[in-house]
Design a protein around this motif. Sequence first.
Motif, PDB file in Angstrom:
ATOM      1  N   THR A   1       0.837  -1.192   0.000  1.00 48.84           N
ATOM      2  CA  THR A   1       0.000   0.000   0.000  1.00 48.84           C
ATOM      3  C   THR A   1       0.879   1.253   0.000  1.00 48.84           C
ATOM      4  O   THR A   1       1.847   1.354   0.762  1.00 48.84           O
ATOM      5  CB  THR A   1      -0.905   0.010   1.251  1.00 48.84           C
ATOM      6  OG1 THR A   1      -1.718  -1.164   1.226  1.00 48.84           O
ATOM      7  CG2 THR A   1      -1.784   1.243   1.282  1.00 48.84           C
TER       8      THR A   1
ATOM      9  N   SER B   1      -1.157   2.695  -8.115  1.00 47.45           N
ATOM     10  CA  SER B   1      -2.208   3.528  -8.705  1.00 47.45           C
ATOM     11  C   SER B   1      -1.637   4.755  -9.395  1.00 47.45           C
ATOM     12  O   SER B   1      -2.202   5.244 -10.375  1.00 47.45           O
ATOM     13  CB  SER B   1      -3.215   3.956  -7.630  1.00 47.45           C
ATOM     14  OG  SER B   1      -3.948   2.839  -7.158  1.00 47.45           O
TER      15      SER B   1
ATOM     16  N   SER C   1     -11.087   1.943  -7.189  1.00 48.91           N
ATOM     17  CA  SER C   1     -11.372   1.051  -6.067  1.00 48.91           C
ATOM     18  C   SER C   1     -12.604   1.496  -5.288  1.00 48.91           C
ATOM     19  O   SER C   1     -13.234   0.689  -4.595  1.00 48.91           O
ATOM     20  CB  SER C   1     -10.158   0.988  -5.133  1.00 48.91           C
ATOM     21  OG  SER C   1      -9.812   2.282  -4.669  1.00 48.91           O
ATOM     22  N   GLU C   2     -12.982   2.767  -5.406  1.00 48.65           N
ATOM     23  CA  GLU C   2     -14.166   3.273  -4.695  1.00 48.65           C
ATOM     24  C   GLU C   2     -15.479   2.876  -5.359  1.00 48.65           C
ATOM     25  O   GLU C   2     -16.546   3.344  -4.950  1.00 48.65           O
ATOM     26  CB  GLU C   2     -14.120   4.810  -4.590  1.00 48.65           C
ATOM     27  CG  GLU C   2     -12.867   5.378  -3.966  1.00 48.65           C
ATOM     28  CD  GLU C   2     -11.820   5.776  -4.990  1.00 48.65           C
ATOM     29  OE1 GLU C   2     -10.988   6.644  -4.690  1.00 48.65           O
ATOM     30  OE2 GLU C   2     -11.833   5.195  -6.101  1.00 48.65           O
ATOM     31  N   ARG C   3     -15.440   1.993  -6.351  1.00 47.14           N
ATOM     32  CA  ARG C   3     -16.620   1.692  -7.158  1.00 47.14           C
ATOM     33  C   ARG C   3     -17.780   1.104  -6.357  1.00 47.14           C
ATOM     34  O   ARG C   3     -18.933   1.178  -6.796  1.00 47.14           O
ATOM     35  CB  ARG C   3     -16.263   0.731  -8.296  1.00 47.14           C
ATOM     36  CG  ARG C   3     -15.658  -0.586  -7.834  1.00 47.14           C
ATOM     37  CD  ARG C   3     -15.151  -1.414  -8.996  1.00 47.14           C
ATOM     38  NE  ARG C   3     -14.483  -2.637  -8.555  1.00 47.14           N
ATOM     39  CZ  ARG C   3     -13.195  -2.708  -8.269  1.00 47.14           C
ATOM     40  NH1 ARG C   3     -12.444  -1.624  -8.358  1.00 47.14           N
ATOM     41  NH2 ARG C   3     -12.655  -3.854  -7.880  1.00 47.14           N
TER      42      ARG C   3
ATOM     43  N   SER D   1     -19.133  -4.517  -5.122  1.00 44.93           N
ATOM     44  CA  SER D   1     -17.936  -3.933  -5.740  1.00 44.93           C
ATOM     45  C   SER D   1     -17.675  -4.485  -7.129  1.00 44.93           C
ATOM     46  O   SER D   1     -17.018  -3.842  -7.949  1.00 44.93           O
ATOM     47  CB  SER D   1     -16.711  -4.173  -4.849  1.00 44.93           C
ATOM     48  OG  SER D   1     -16.435  -5.554  -4.737  1.00 44.93           O
ATOM     49  N   THR D   2     -18.201  -5.684  -7.407  1.00 45.75           N
ATOM     50  CA  THR D   2     -17.898  -6.357  -8.670  1.00 45.75           C
ATOM     51  C   THR D   2     -18.960  -6.128  -9.740  1.00 45.75           C
ATOM     52  O   THR D   2     -18.637  -5.903 -10.917  1.00 45.75           O
ATOM     53  CB  THR D   2     -17.730  -7.873  -8.438  1.00 45.75           C
ATOM     54  OG1 THR D   2     -16.711  -8.088  -7.469  1.00 45.75           O
ATOM     55  CG2 THR D   2     -17.369  -8.592  -9.724  1.00 45.75           C
TER      56      THR D   2
ATOM     57  N   GLU E   1      -8.524  -0.819 -10.784  1.00 48.71           N
ATOM     58  CA  GLU E   1      -7.880  -0.837  -9.476  1.00 48.71           C
ATOM     59  C   GLU E   1      -8.431  -1.990  -8.637  1.00 48.71           C
ATOM     60  O   GLU E   1      -9.644  -2.138  -8.480  1.00 48.71           O
ATOM     61  CB  GLU E   1      -8.152   0.469  -8.722  1.00 48.71           C
ATOM     62  CG  GLU E   1      -7.201   1.592  -9.026  1.00 48.71           C
ATOM     63  CD  GLU E   1      -7.343   2.716  -8.006  1.00 48.71           C
ATOM     64  OE1 GLU E   1      -6.335   3.025  -7.337  1.00 48.71           O
ATOM     65  OE2 GLU E   1      -8.446   3.279  -7.882  1.00 48.71           O
ATOM     66  N   GLU E   2      -7.542  -2.807  -8.130  1.00 42.99           N
ATOM     67  CA  GLU E   2      -7.855  -3.847  -7.164  1.00 42.99           C
ATOM     68  C   GLU E   2      -9.136  -4.626  -7.505  1.00 42.99           C
ATOM     69  O   GLU E   2     -10.131  -4.555  -6.793  1.00 42.99           O
ATOM     70  CB  GLU E   2      -7.972  -3.236  -5.764  1.00 42.99           C
ATOM     71  CG  GLU E   2      -6.687  -2.545  -5.321  1.00 42.99           C
ATOM     72  CD  GLU E   2      -6.826  -1.845  -3.983  1.00 42.99           C
ATOM     73  OE1 GLU E   2      -7.547  -2.373  -3.116  1.00 42.99           O
ATOM     74  OE2 GLU E   2      -6.213  -0.789  -3.806  1.00 42.99           O
TER      75      GLU E   2
ATOM     76  N   LEU F   1     -11.285  -6.826  -4.784  1.00 41.52           N
ATOM     77  CA  LEU F   1     -11.900  -6.268  -3.587  1.00 41.52           C
ATOM     78  C   LEU F   1     -13.073  -7.113  -3.085  1.00 41.52           C
ATOM     79  O   LEU F   1     -14.017  -7.395  -3.828  1.00 41.52           O
ATOM     80  CB  LEU F   1     -12.392  -4.848  -3.853  1.00 41.52           C
ATOM     81  CG  LEU F   1     -11.318  -3.758  -3.911  1.00 41.52           C
ATOM     82  CD1 LEU F   1     -11.943  -2.431  -4.312  1.00 41.52           C
ATOM     83  CD2 LEU F   1     -10.601  -3.628  -2.584  1.00 41.52           C
TER      84      LEU F   1
ATOM     85  N   THR G   1      -4.154  -3.018 -10.981  1.00 39.03           N
ATOM     86  CA  THR G   1      -3.342  -2.929  -9.774  1.00 39.03           C
ATOM     87  C   THR G   1      -3.933  -3.919  -8.774  1.00 39.03           C
ATOM     88  O   THR G   1      -5.151  -4.094  -8.721  1.00 39.03           O
ATOM     89  CB  THR G   1      -3.359  -1.517  -9.179  1.00 39.03           C
ATOM     90  OG1 THR G   1      -4.674  -1.225  -8.654  1.00 39.03           O
ATOM     91  CG2 THR G   1      -3.007  -0.475 -10.230  1.00 39.03           C
ATOM     92  N   THR G   2      -3.093  -4.562  -7.997  1.00 36.96           N
ATOM     93  CA  THR G   2      -3.609  -5.596  -7.105  1.00 36.96           C
ATOM     94  C   THR G   2      -2.705  -5.767  -5.893  1.00 36.96           C
ATOM     95  O   THR G   2      -1.514  -5.404  -5.917  1.00 36.96           O
ATOM     96  CB  THR G   2      -3.742  -6.946  -7.844  1.00 36.96           C
ATOM     97  OG1 THR G   2      -4.304  -7.913  -6.965  1.00 36.96           O
ATOM     98  CG2 THR G   2      -2.400  -7.440  -8.343  1.00 36.96           C
TER      99      THR G   2
END
Length: 418
Positions: A30, A35, A184-186, A264-265, A288-289, A292, A320-321
């Motif tokens: 992190t 990102s 990632s905030e999705r 999230s998916t 991003e990620e 999640l 990114t992961t």
Amino acid sequence: MNEQLIVKNFGPIKDATVDFKRVTVFIGPTGGGKSTLAKLAAILRKGQINKEGFFDANLSFADVSMENYIQPDTNIDWTNSKGVGINIGNPETMNFDNLLQPQTHGYNIPNNEFNDFIINKSEVDIEKVKADISSKLQKGGIVDIDDSDLEKTIISVKNELEKKVVDLFYKKNIFPLETYYIPSERIFVAAIRKSWAGFINNDIGLPKTLSSFANIYFQAREIINILRISFLGIDFFRDNEQDLIVTNELFPLKISETASGIQSTTPMLVVLEYLSRQKEITHSFIVEEPELNLYPTAQQGLMNWLVEKCTKGENDLTITTHSPYILSHINLLLYAYQVVENHPDRADDVAKVVPRESWINPKEFACYHVEGQKENGIYSIVNPETGLISYNMLDAIAGAESSEFEKLLDINAGLEVE
């Protein structure tokens, strides 16, 4: 697809050289800069050009909350798939003063080629020029010009349509990719449901990457109103202006009532299904990620989906992961391709194990460990001999917990621990 990004002294990145391929993966701790690299790729692929033909860097950095990453010795070099380079250096001249720096096989910028095109055509026949522009705009999905006034001069036509034609010219010849950043905030999108208009009207100040993703999702769900997501065992569907999920239960749930992994998916997959159907456009997807809130086996199913949907045609995928499960599964997708390359007659057998659409050509794959603050902290973790992600690196990523456990076993046995 071959693109290169060189970054020096920008935010958490001290010194990095990254080659982007059809599938590119960044993994690391992190705050290491994963990102940052992904967002730079998104900015530079979009190729924001102001009215004077210059690259507008400050606006782009602000869009992804990186305007404070710029340092006195920042330098960023980007070469895209068309061989066009962008250089961003001295922060005092970043606003409207960063010309695209084309390579010898690139293009002249600003719009010399476009201007020459207009001038040369205008000397022949104004109506022919108008028809030619109309044809190009139609191919680009842009509304045709109004031919009612036959007395218009080529200058007035150019002034009226310059922005649209320039955009079309750049998209075709300079910046051919439509880039989509999935943040990632999705998960926030699944929760707001009908409240989105209120957020927009009240100017809440959401991150631009999130608001852009949400806008695409709300368009996509009107077209993709039914979607089976087999690796999660669910179906998404839209009914009576609600986003619903059907599981093994007998009744549907609102998406906001489902597990966090589904929230999230699902919006991401609806967007990707929608965009992947636009076969006439080349897309660049940056996620991003993706893992999640997902169980490891679901992460594997998601990677199959991402590779299938995001690498069709000339499309490409960057992720990114933090997940070693993602890397391990990518190795499976790479190895499936290699087995078939070595034994073409066994392709059907391989497809029974790994879906054919998810195989990854090792020559079109890159994976980097990113710890940007360290000297030489960004490096490829692909073994050049095998074409797979290094198993030593996979062990290092996944094995820290095991090492600590072994130390506890030694302490329990009364052994000295270094």
